[in-house]
Enzyme design. Structure first.
Site: not given
Length: 764
Positions: A330-331, A360, A362, A375, A409
């Site tokens: 995640h992230n 991931e 973003d 983020h 994302e």
């Protein structure tokens, strides 16, 4: 370590003697590494000046040299108050030649490309970016470091323990005279993590000081250590089977392997073990196995607790992609927390080298029409999207050759989405899946085997994939981002066709219930679930979730409240068949240990085939209620924690000795979750002994994991972590087994371990 008072000044002859003693230490370690006469090792031992790079203006010369233990790098620093000027080669995960690191790309010019190299560390420690004086010198540093690191990694557990003990002896031997006086013996004991009664030490010292010189030297030191580290449990086990003039014959060894280790063994197997592990040539010539040879065999990686057959890819990799648990992050770009920590391309490198197969990104609009990753709406730093893709392309398949999913994302404008598509196409090239495999519209996922070396994009798509084959099926639909899935506040940005067309097997869509998904969604349409929603479904609609995941992919991500990058328990989501259970790889925690244990096997490929009862669309399996069926085979696990060897200190204070205890934890379906622990052993990290037995009922062994944890007991506060090892229940080997231990970063503690006895029986 002389027993005489040292003079305040060293004469030239004393300096030469000191040099000779250092060379003796080096020779012993060089021999252990199998690098006698090796020029690359000699280059590191000599050392040299390198330019350390921190910023475009901060570039300072530092002297680097490999120390006598052939394992520790020393660097000169002008900051005299800085205590730690060394680091272990064990802490390095990779050595890169050129301006590959984020720091070197940002802080150096292209003309020094061939003079640059970086050391990438396993933990959160920053890369060490360096510039050599010439291209050839940079290549020599990289080649030499890679060789010595490789040789260190290939040492057997027994060799690593010998190396560790010898290093401790060398540290205790202050002036390298190969002698230990009583005070230095006490220092040595502290270094090896054991506190022994002073009278007992005096008794052992007197027993070993045959020369009555007041110092131990040569064989006296060896005898002292043997008395101190005598392993009674090995002697007892060996004595039970050494029936041939005090040694094990090939038949004795076969008997041990079949009765105790529950292995099929032949006389030919026994002869090979004797040939490979017996250190005494006279004993080997008689086709016998000594106690030392027996211990060396038990330390052999293939004789330890993890089934050696499971270290390689052993599962069927030709099943559809959604039939596998997939190691997921995640992230991935974050190095620390979710609010103000740094973003870095190095974070992708670390995750991929750990076997992560779903990363991931973003993505947001950046300056100069270059998309950035960070983020959003936080103070986390930004990195260029194209730099991240370059780094991913470089490291994606170094640990595993199986496919990598890029979970996008996307918050970018249409224009910068086009730039994203361009970068992925130009950098990833033919490795990027941009159309279905084979001819015609697919009806199911391809397999990891078919997708080897490929990248898949998980993102929104402007229309159904079927539109490419039947235009009339092109119903325009939309998707939401992770944040929108939980808040539904933002409006979905319009998507660039160039990016949309790259989404083939992982199209992001809303989740509107299991029935809606079954009736209206194609196999490649998948949903992301926040951990709260996912756990609720896994508890209240477990069987429906399992069935859903026999046909679709599901991705789980941490709650937004986890701003410290903490992790949730992935096990209940795996129990529900969820494939992409994304964790914060940058955060060391119990649940990251469990995640590492789940993906420890099958060649660390990042793909674990789900049990057959979780691949059947009509399955009755319910991990909560444990609906019974023919698949349910109840097992009983018997664990005896016998002893531990060479546990590390929990801090660097020589006076601190651990009081170890061992916890055995079982993770799996709710009925299988259990834990037991031993008592604590006072002041002994060298060779504590417990001989405590535990029993666990395991109803779904296919999903169960077993975790061994060593802690330093503290009566007044929480226990401190020492080491752990987690592995799948079905990968346990039975019998007497050594268990390696990993540190908080998930890296091997070179010489530490547990000794246990394992038995798995069918429950009555």
């Amino acid at each position: 370590m002389s027993c005489l008072r040292k003079e305040p000044e060293k004469s030239r002859s004393e300096e030469l003697l000191q040099y000779a003693r250092n060379q003796k230490v080096i020779q012993k370690n060089v021999k252990l590494l199998g690098l006698e006469g090796d020029q690359d090792l000699q280059f590191l031992l000599k050392g040299g000046d390198l330019l350390k790079v921190r910023s475009p203006t901060w570039k300072k010369t530092r002297y680097f040299r490999l120390q006598e233990d052939c394992k520790t790098m020393w660097r000169q620093s002008k900051r005299t108050f800085k205590k730690k000027q060394t680091f272990s080669l064990d802490d390095i995960s990779a050595v890169q030649l050129g301006r590959q690191s984020e720091g070197l790309k940002k802080n150096t010019e292209e003309q020094v490309e061939d003079r640059c190299f970086s050391m990438i560390f396993k933990s959160r420690r920053k890369n060490l970016d360096l510039i050599a004086s010439s291209d050839e010198e940079a290549k020599q540093w990289v080649k030499s470091l890679q060789k010595v690191i490789s040789n260190l990694n290939n040492l057997s557990l027994q060799q690593k323990r010998e190396h560790w003990i010898f290093s401790c002896l060398s540290k205790a031997d202050k002036n390298k005279d190969d002698e230990l006086n009583p005070l230095e013996v006490k220092d040595f004991l502290s270094l090896i993590n054991i506190k022994v009664d002073d009278e007992y030490v005096k008794m052992l010292f007197k027993k070993c000081d045959k020369s009555q010189s007041g110092c131990l030297a040569g064989g006296e030191i060896k005898h002292f250590y043997e008395l101190l580290t005598h392993r009674e449990e090995i002697e007892v086990i060996y004595g039970e089977y050494a029936k041939t003039t005090g040694f094990m014959s090939p038949q004795n060894l076969v008997d041990f392997l079949m009765k105790e280790q529950r292995e099929k063994a032949t006389l030919a197997d026994a002869h090979k073990i004797i040939e490979d592990f017996e250190p005494d040539e006279n004993v080997k010539g008689k086709k016998l196995l000594s106690k030392d040879g027996f211990l060396m065999f038990l330390h052999n990686p293939d004789a330890m607790i993890l089934n050696p057959d499971h270290k390689e890819v052993y599962q069927d990799m030709s099943q559809p992609l959604n039939y596998y648990f997939i190691s997921s992050s995640h992230n991935t770009y974050l190095m620390e927390d979710q609010l103000k920590g740094p973003s870095s391309t190095e974070a992708f490198v670390r995750a991929l080298l750990k076997g992560c197969r779903c990363v991931e990104l973003d993505c947001w609009d950046g300056s100069d029409n270059e998309p950035v990753i960070y983020h959003g709406y936080t103070l986390t730093s930004k990195i260029l999207f194209k730099d991240a893709i370059k780094e991913i392309n470089e490291y994606a398949f170094k640990t595993s050759e199986y496919p990598v999913i890029l979970s996008l994302e996307n918050h970018c404008s249409v224009e910068q989405q086009k730039v994203m598509a361009h970068h992925m196409k130009s950098i990833l090239g033919s490795a990027l899946i941009t159309s279905p495999l084979g001819d015609g519209m697919p009806t199911n996922f391809p397999s990891p085997e078919e997708l080897k070396g490929k990248f898949l994009i998980k993102e929104k798509r402007l229309n159904k994939l079927e539109a490419a084959f039947a235009p009339e099926a092109a119903a325009h639909d939309t998707d939401v981002t992770e944040e929108e899935e939980s808040s539904e506040v933002e409006q979905t940005p319009k998507q660039a066709k160039e990016l949309s067309d790259m989404v083939i097997y992982c199209k992001s869509v809303h989740f509107n219930g299991f029935e809606d998904a079954r009736k209206n969604l194609s196999f490649y349409e998948m949903s992301s679930f926040g951990e709260g929603k996912a756990l609720k479904l896994a508890e209240e609609s477990a069987n429906a979730y399992v069935r859903h995941n026999t046909e679709k992919l599901s991705r789980i991500y941490p709650a937004g409240s986890r701003t410290d990058s903490s992790n949730y328990n992935p096990v209940p989501l795996w129990n529900a068949g969820c494939q992409i259970v994304a964790l914060n790889f940058q955060t060391n925690s119990t649940y990251m240990d469990v995640n590492q244990g789940r993906f420890l096997v099958n060649g660390k490929s990042g793909y674990i085939l789900k049990p057959a009862f979780m691949r059947d669309a009509a399955t009755e399996f319910d991990p909560v209620t444990l609906t019974r069926g023919e698949w349910l085979k109840h097992k009983t696990l018997h664990v005896m924690i016998i002893s531990a060897q060479q546990l590390p200190k929990v801090n660097n204070k020589n006076s601190s000795i651990v009081d170890p205890l061992v916890k055995v934890e079982v993770y799996g379906v709710q009925a299988d979750v259990a834990a037991s622990e031993t008592g604590a052993v006072d002041n002994n990290g060298l060779n504590p002994s417990w001989n405590e037995n535990f029993q666990f009922d395991v109803y779904v062994p296919e999903l169960a994991l077993v975790r061994f944890v060593v802690e330093d007991y503290d009566v007044s506060s929480d226990n401190e972590f020492v080491g752990q090892y987690t592995l799948p229940f079905n990968s346990l080997k039975m019998g007497y087994r050594h268990v390696p231990l990993l540190n908080r970063n998930g890296d091997l503690l070179p010489s530490a371990g547990l000794f246990v006895h394992i038995m798995v029986l069918d429950a009555e």
